[in-house]
Design a protein around this motif. Structure first.
Motif, short mmCIF file in Angstrom:
data_model
loop_
_atom_site.label_atom_id
_atom_site.label_comp_id
_atom_site.label_asym_id
_atom_site.label_seq_id
_atom_site.Cartn_x
_atom_site.Cartn_y
_atom_site.Cartn_z
N ILE A 191 68.11 50.68 52.25
CA ILE A 191 67.45 51.90 52.72
C ILE A 191 67.26 51.94 54.24
CG2 ILE A 191 65.30 53.23 52.64
CD1 ILE A 191 67.03 53.65 50.20
N PRO A 192 66.73 50.87 54.90
CA PRO A 192 66.51 50.97 56.35
C PRO A 192 67.78 51.26 57.15
CG PRO A 192 65.26 49.14 55.44
CD PRO A 192 66.16 49.62 54.34
N SER A 193 68.88 50.54 56.85
CA SER A 193 70.12 50.78 57.61
C SER A 193 70.69 52.15 57.28
CB SER A 193 71.14 49.68 57.32
OG SER A 193 71.50 49.65 55.94
N MET A 194 70.51 52.62 56.03
CA MET A 194 71.01 53.93 55.66
C MET A 194 70.27 55.03 56.43
SD MET A 194 71.21 55.82 51.92
CE MET A 194 69.43 56.07 51.78
N MET A 231 52.91 58.19 42.74
CA MET A 231 52.03 58.70 43.79
C MET A 231 52.38 58.14 45.16
SD MET A 231 50.22 61.07 42.80
CE MET A 231 49.41 61.21 44.39
N SER A 232 52.90 56.91 45.22
CA SER A 232 53.25 56.36 46.53
C SER A 232 54.39 57.17 47.16
CB SER A 232 53.67 54.89 46.40
OG SER A 232 54.88 54.76 45.66
N MET A 233 55.30 57.67 46.33
CA MET A 233 56.39 58.48 46.85
C MET A 233 55.89 59.85 47.28
SD MET A 233 59.10 57.35 43.93
CE MET A 233 60.33 58.58 44.33
N ASP A 258 59.93 54.18 51.06
CA ASP A 258 60.42 53.82 52.39
C ASP A 258 61.43 54.86 52.89
OD1 ASP A 258 58.89 51.53 52.41
OD2 ASP A 258 60.52 50.22 51.76
N PHE A 259 62.29 55.33 51.99
CA PHE A 259 63.30 56.32 52.36
C PHE A 259 62.65 57.57 52.95
CE2 PHE A 259 65.56 60.18 50.93
CZ PHE A 259 66.72 60.07 51.70
N PHE A 260 61.69 58.13 52.23
CA PHE A 260 61.07 59.37 52.72
C PHE A 260 60.22 59.11 53.96
CE2 PHE A 260 61.97 60.71 48.31
CZ PHE A 260 62.66 61.88 48.59
N ARG A 261 59.58 57.96 54.02
CA ARG A 261 58.76 57.65 55.20
C ARG A 261 59.62 57.53 56.45
NH1 ARG A 261 56.70 53.59 53.09
NH2 ARG A 261 54.98 54.66 52.06
N LEU A 262 60.81 56.93 56.31
CA LEU A 262 61.69 56.72 57.46
C LEU A 262 62.39 58.00 57.90
CD1 LEU A 262 63.24 53.29 56.40
CD2 LEU A 262 61.67 53.68 58.31
N MET A 272 56.21 61.37 51.01
CA MET A 272 56.76 62.70 51.31
C MET A 272 55.77 63.52 52.13
SD MET A 272 58.44 63.91 47.70
CE MET A 272 59.61 62.89 46.80
N SER A 273 54.52 63.53 51.67
CA SER A 273 53.49 64.32 52.33
C SER A 273 53.27 63.86 53.77
CB SER A 273 52.18 64.23 51.54
OG SER A 273 51.15 64.97 52.16
N SER A 274 53.21 62.54 53.97
CA SER A 274 52.98 62.00 55.31
C SER A 274 54.15 62.30 56.23
CB SER A 274 52.75 60.49 55.22
OG SER A 274 52.58 59.94 56.51
N THR A 275 55.37 62.25 55.70
CA THR A 275 56.56 62.55 56.51
C THR A 275 56.59 64.01 56.92
OG1 THR A 275 57.92 60.77 55.62
CG2 THR A 275 59.08 62.72 56.42
#
Length: 218
Positions: free
Chosen positions: A37-40, A91-93, A68-72, A97-100
């Motif tokens: 995910i991070p490199s993508m 809920m973490s996802m 992590d994907f949505f946060r990044l 999403m909401s924070s991003t």
């Protein structure tokens, strides 16, 4: 076509793809995992022409990886649509999403949130049960990203966090826009806001007057 490189192989692939002029990227049905995910996302953020990403049935990505994907994606300025029809939401996802889309911790953090992503296709249409996510995605459809940021700041900082007192420091030329936005999206709060305006400016004048007096004494 499906292929299954190692995480290191994916890193090489995404390094090669960085800054590509592609507009649509199809990566569904592959063995992308949390480690990839991070490199993508670093690659995606470099692809300024990319507007659509398909990640259907990437079953090796866990809820932590999707978070992590949505946060990044917070700093992504081009991607408008993400299809991820193999993930299971938790809920973490939703929080990622909401924070991003709108990090409401301060005016600055809202301004630097993602104002581009406007469509997330996921299984079971679970996002339909989260009206704030739907509204934020809808806001992002506006091509005027400064206006999108302004609307989010008004709704999620001044109104929802009850920071109305800070409106007294706002440029008078912006107030009609603020009231117009509230009337359109939060009509129930319009009366409360209009009633508060005289007090807001009265308090602000007192603060300014105090500062002026202190300057004279100096």
């Amino acid at each position: 076509a499906q292929f299954a490189p190692s995480p290191e192989g994916w890193a090489i692939f995404f390094d090669y793809l960085s800054n590509s002029p592609l507009q649509d990227l199809q990566l569904g049905g592959n063995n992308i995992s949390d480690d990839v995910i991070p490199s993508m996302v670093e690659c995606l953020n470099s692809m300024t022409s990319l507007t659509e990403l398909n990640l259907w049935h990437c079953s090796d990505v866990t809820t932590s990886g999707w978070s992590d994907f949505f946060r990044l994606l917070r700093n992504n300025k081009s991607l408008r649509k993400v299809t991820c029809t193999g993930m299971l939401l938790d809920m973490s996802m939703i929080e990622a999403m909401s924070s991003t889309l709108c990090d409401g911790t301060s005016v600055e953090s809202i301004f630097s949130s993602n104002h581009t992503l406007s469509s997330i296709e996921e299984p079971l249409f679970i996002l339909g049960f989260y009206p704030d996510i739907k509204l934020l995605l809808k806001m992002n459809e506006n091509d005027d990203k400064v206006e999108v940021a302004r609307q989010k700041i008004i709704k999620y900082y001044f109104l929802e966090q009850n920071n109305l007192h800070e409106l007294g420091r706002m440029d008078l030329g912006l107030l009609p826009r603020v009231l117009g936005y509230v009337d359109k999206y939060e009509p129930a709060r319009l009366y409360e806001l209009v009633r508060a305006i005289p007090l807001l400016f009265h308090n602000n004048e007192e603060v300014i007057g105090t500062k002026r007096k202190r300057k004279r004494r100096a």
